[in-house]
Design a protein around this motif. Structure first.
Motif, PDB file in Angstrom:
ATOM      1  N   TYR A 108       0.813  -1.220   0.000  1.00 47.24           N
ATOM      2  CA  TYR A 108       0.000   0.000   0.000  1.00 47.24           C
ATOM      3  C   TYR A 108       0.846   1.270   0.000  1.00 47.24           C
ATOM      4  CZ  TYR A 108       1.130   0.570   4.945  1.00 47.24           C
ATOM      5  OH  TYR A 108       1.808   0.758   6.127  1.00 47.24           O
ATOM      6  N   GLN A 109       2.127   1.177   0.448  1.00 48.44           N
ATOM      7  CA  GLN A 109       2.935   2.394   0.502  1.00 48.44           C
ATOM      8  C   GLN A 109       3.930   2.492  -0.663  1.00 48.44           C
ATOM      9  OE1 GLN A 109       5.000   2.612   4.305  1.00 48.44           O
ATOM     10  NE2 GLN A 109       6.826   1.669   3.449  1.00 48.44           N
ATOM     11  N   TRP A 110       3.710   1.668  -1.686  1.00 44.26           N
ATOM     12  CA  TRP A 110       4.469   1.865  -2.923  1.00 44.26           C
ATOM     13  C   TRP A 110       3.999   3.161  -3.582  1.00 44.26           C
ATOM     14  CZ3 TRP A 110       6.612  -2.286  -6.592  1.00 44.26           C
ATOM     15  CH2 TRP A 110       7.354  -3.227  -5.860  1.00 44.26           C
ATOM     16  N   MET A 111       4.843   3.745  -4.384  1.00 42.06           N
ATOM     17  CA  MET A 111       4.530   5.041  -4.998  1.00 42.06           C
ATOM     18  C   MET A 111       3.231   5.072  -5.801  1.00 42.06           C
ATOM     19  SD  MET A 111       7.908   7.192  -6.125  1.00 42.06           S
ATOM     20  CE  MET A 111       9.180   5.935  -6.171  1.00 42.06           C
ATOM     21  N   PRO A 112       2.819   3.991  -6.472  1.00 42.10           N
ATOM     22  CA  PRO A 112       1.534   4.066  -7.177  1.00 42.10           C
ATOM     23  C   PRO A 112       0.333   4.195  -6.244  1.00 42.10           C
ATOM     24  CG  PRO A 112       2.894   2.293  -8.057  1.00 42.10           C
ATOM     25  CD  PRO A 112       3.551   2.761  -6.793  1.00 42.10           C
ATOM     26  N   HIS A 113       0.543   3.985  -4.946  1.00 42.85           N
ATOM     27  CA  HIS A 113      -0.579   4.008  -4.003  1.00 42.85           C
ATOM     28  C   HIS A 113      -0.428   5.140  -2.986  1.00 42.85           C
ATOM     29  CE1 HIS A 113      -2.208   0.351  -5.740  1.00 42.85           C
ATOM     30  NE2 HIS A 113      -0.976  -0.149  -5.722  1.00 42.85           N
ATOM     31  N   ARG A 114       0.099   4.853  -1.792  1.00 47.15           N
ATOM     32  CA  ARG A 114       0.162   5.879  -0.750  1.00 47.15           C
ATOM     33  C   ARG A 114       1.562   5.915  -0.132  1.00 47.15           C
ATOM     34  NH1 ARG A 114      -4.296   2.999   0.352  1.00 47.15           N
ATOM     35  NH2 ARG A 114      -3.592   2.287   2.393  1.00 47.15           N
ATOM     36  N   MET A 165      -1.377   9.670 -12.915  1.00 47.98           N
ATOM     37  CA  MET A 165      -2.298   8.534 -12.861  1.00 47.98           C
ATOM     38  C   MET A 165      -3.374   8.758 -11.805  1.00 47.98           C
ATOM     39  SD  MET A 165       0.344   5.321 -13.283  1.00 47.98           S
ATOM     40  CE  MET A 165      -0.931   4.148 -12.832  1.00 47.98           C
ATOM     41  N   GLN A 166      -2.977   9.298 -10.650  1.00 51.10           N
ATOM     42  CA  GLN A 166      -3.953   9.539  -9.593  1.00 51.10           C
ATOM     43  C   GLN A 166      -4.981  10.593 -10.012  1.00 51.10           C
ATOM     44  OE1 GLN A 166      -4.527   7.935  -6.886  1.00 51.10           O
ATOM     45  NE2 GLN A 166      -2.731   6.609  -6.846  1.00 51.10           N
ATOM     46  N   LYS A 167      -4.548  11.588 -10.766  1.00 46.85           N
ATOM     47  CA  LYS A 167      -5.475  12.622 -11.230  1.00 46.85           C
ATOM     48  C   LYS A 167      -6.550  12.042 -12.143  1.00 46.85           C
ATOM     49  CE  LYS A 167      -2.594  16.793 -11.080  1.00 46.85           C
ATOM     50  NZ  LYS A 167      -1.963  17.863 -11.900  1.00 46.85           N
ATOM     51  N   LYS A 168      -6.135  11.086 -12.977  1.00 48.04           N
ATOM     52  CA  LYS A 168      -7.052  10.536 -13.979  1.00 48.04           C
ATOM     53  C   LYS A 168      -7.853   9.345 -13.467  1.00 48.04           C
ATOM     54  CE  LYS A 168      -4.138  11.930 -17.883  1.00 48.04           C
ATOM     55  NZ  LYS A 168      -3.363  11.458 -19.063  1.00 48.04           N
ATOM     56  N   SER A 169      -7.324   8.668 -12.450  1.00 47.41           N
ATOM     57  CA  SER A 169      -7.929   7.410 -12.014  1.00 47.41           C
ATOM     58  C   SER A 169      -9.003   7.621 -10.958  1.00 47.41           C
ATOM     59  CB  SER A 169      -6.845   6.478 -11.461  1.00 47.41           C
ATOM     60  OG  SER A 169      -7.422   5.299 -10.941  1.00 47.41           O
ATOM     61  N   LYS A 170     -10.069   6.855 -11.076  1.00 47.19           N
ATOM     62  CA  LYS A 170     -11.116   6.838 -10.057  1.00 47.19           C
ATOM     63  C   LYS A 170     -11.229   5.448  -9.434  1.00 47.19           C
ATOM     64  CE  LYS A 170     -13.832  10.454 -12.318  1.00 47.19           C
ATOM     65  NZ  LYS A 170     -15.161  10.809 -12.907  1.00 47.19           N
ATOM     66  N   TRP A 171     -10.212   4.608  -9.718  1.00 47.18           N
ATOM     67  CA  TRP A 171     -10.267   3.216  -9.271  1.00 47.18           C
ATOM     68  C   TRP A 171     -10.251   3.110  -7.757  1.00 47.18           C
ATOM     69  CZ3 TRP A 171      -6.391   0.333  -6.686  1.00 47.18           C
ATOM     70  CH2 TRP A 171      -6.695  -1.027  -6.522  1.00 47.18           C
ATOM     71  N   ASN A 172      -9.420   3.929  -7.111  1.00 42.94           N
ATOM     72  CA  ASN A 172      -9.273   3.796  -5.657  1.00 42.94           C
ATOM     73  C   ASN A 172      -9.328   5.170  -4.992  1.00 42.94           C
ATOM     74  OD1 ASN A 172      -8.714   3.118  -3.041  1.00 42.94           O
ATOM     75  ND2 ASN A 172      -6.780   2.081  -3.462  1.00 42.94           N
ATOM     76  N   PRO A 173     -10.490   5.565  -4.507  1.00 42.90           N
ATOM     77  CA  PRO A 173     -10.619   6.870  -3.845  1.00 42.90           C
ATOM     78  C   PRO A 173      -9.695   7.031  -2.638  1.00 42.90           C
ATOM     79  CG  PRO A 173     -12.783   5.946  -4.337  1.00 42.90           C
ATOM     80  CD  PRO A 173     -11.780   4.867  -4.610  1.00 42.90           C
TER      81      PRO A 173
END
Length: 232
Positions: free
Chosen positions: A103-109, A206-214
């Protein structure tokens, strides 16, 4: 200096003794060392429930065991990951622990404290496989955001520390001394590389465009990273 050491196994063999050589060279009485032995301090496998990703890391079914390690990592100036080579990789226990930190990898948090830390990965084998084992540990530290990562792998040509030749031990001590001097100079001075900065920027897009994981997106937004802020 605060140091967190994670041992991928319980037994105190060649890898353990080399970690201790590094600690003897790197620390004095003013330093704080937290040591975690696997599986004693974390004996649960990641069950792939996605709860840490979707609902927050505190909802992990193994949170009570993971949290003390996470707290220590957050406070550390130097993170040491170590494991003997197991079929050209790290121990299963260490892999399972690292899975809990997906969960704390850069693609996540990513944890913003990681972007100023120094990492050291250590592996040993009787013959080969250290490069792959170390790369596995380095990949985890890199995707956490750790900007400076050192690596030490050694083919000890023995199945235990007591069986290593005196000549080989002397070589190990010289190499540990030399690398320890470099590590000492880096602690407190590490800054993200261009590679890390580019990857972080891509993850932000990616976070700006993605709605996969609020949960992930809200985290980035709360930290100001979607509007130009950075954790370094």
């Amino acid at each position: 200096m605060n140091i967190t050491v994670i041992y991928g196994v319980m037994h105190k063999g060649s890898t353990y003794h080399i970690v201790k050589l590094f600690l003897n060279r790197l620390t004095d009485d003013s330093d704080k060392i937290d040591e975690f032995f696997l599986p004693r301090d974390m004996d649960q496998n990641c069950c792939g429930c996605f709860s840490c990703f979707l609902n927050g890391e505190n909802t992990c079914p193994h949170f009570d065991k993971v949290h003390p390690i996470a707290e220590s990592l957050e406070k550390a100036d130097l993170i040491i990951l170590s494991s003997p080579v197991y079929v050209f990789s790290i121990s299963g226990q260490l892999k399972s622990l690292l899975d809990h930190f997906g969960y704390q990898w850069m693609p996540h948090r990513p944890n913003k404290t990681m972007f100023s830390k120094v990492g050291l990965v250590i592996s040993t084998a009787a013959g080969a496989g250290m490069k792959k084992a170390n790369q596995n540990m380095k990949d985890n530290l890199f995707y956490w955001g750790v900007p400076k990562i050192y690596s030490y792998g050694k083919a000890v040509e023995a199945i235990g520390w007591e069986n290593i030749s005196h000549e080989k031990k002397n070589i190990i001590e010289r190499e540990v001394n030399n690398l320890s001097r470099k590590i000492k100079k880096s602690v407190g001075r590490a800054r993200p590389t261009l590679k890390t900065k580019i990857l972080f920027s891509i993850m932000g897009l990616m976070q700006k465009k993605s709605k996969w994981n609020p949960t992930d997106r809200d985290y980035w937004e709360k930290n100001g990273w979607l509007t130009g802020g950075r954790p370094w």
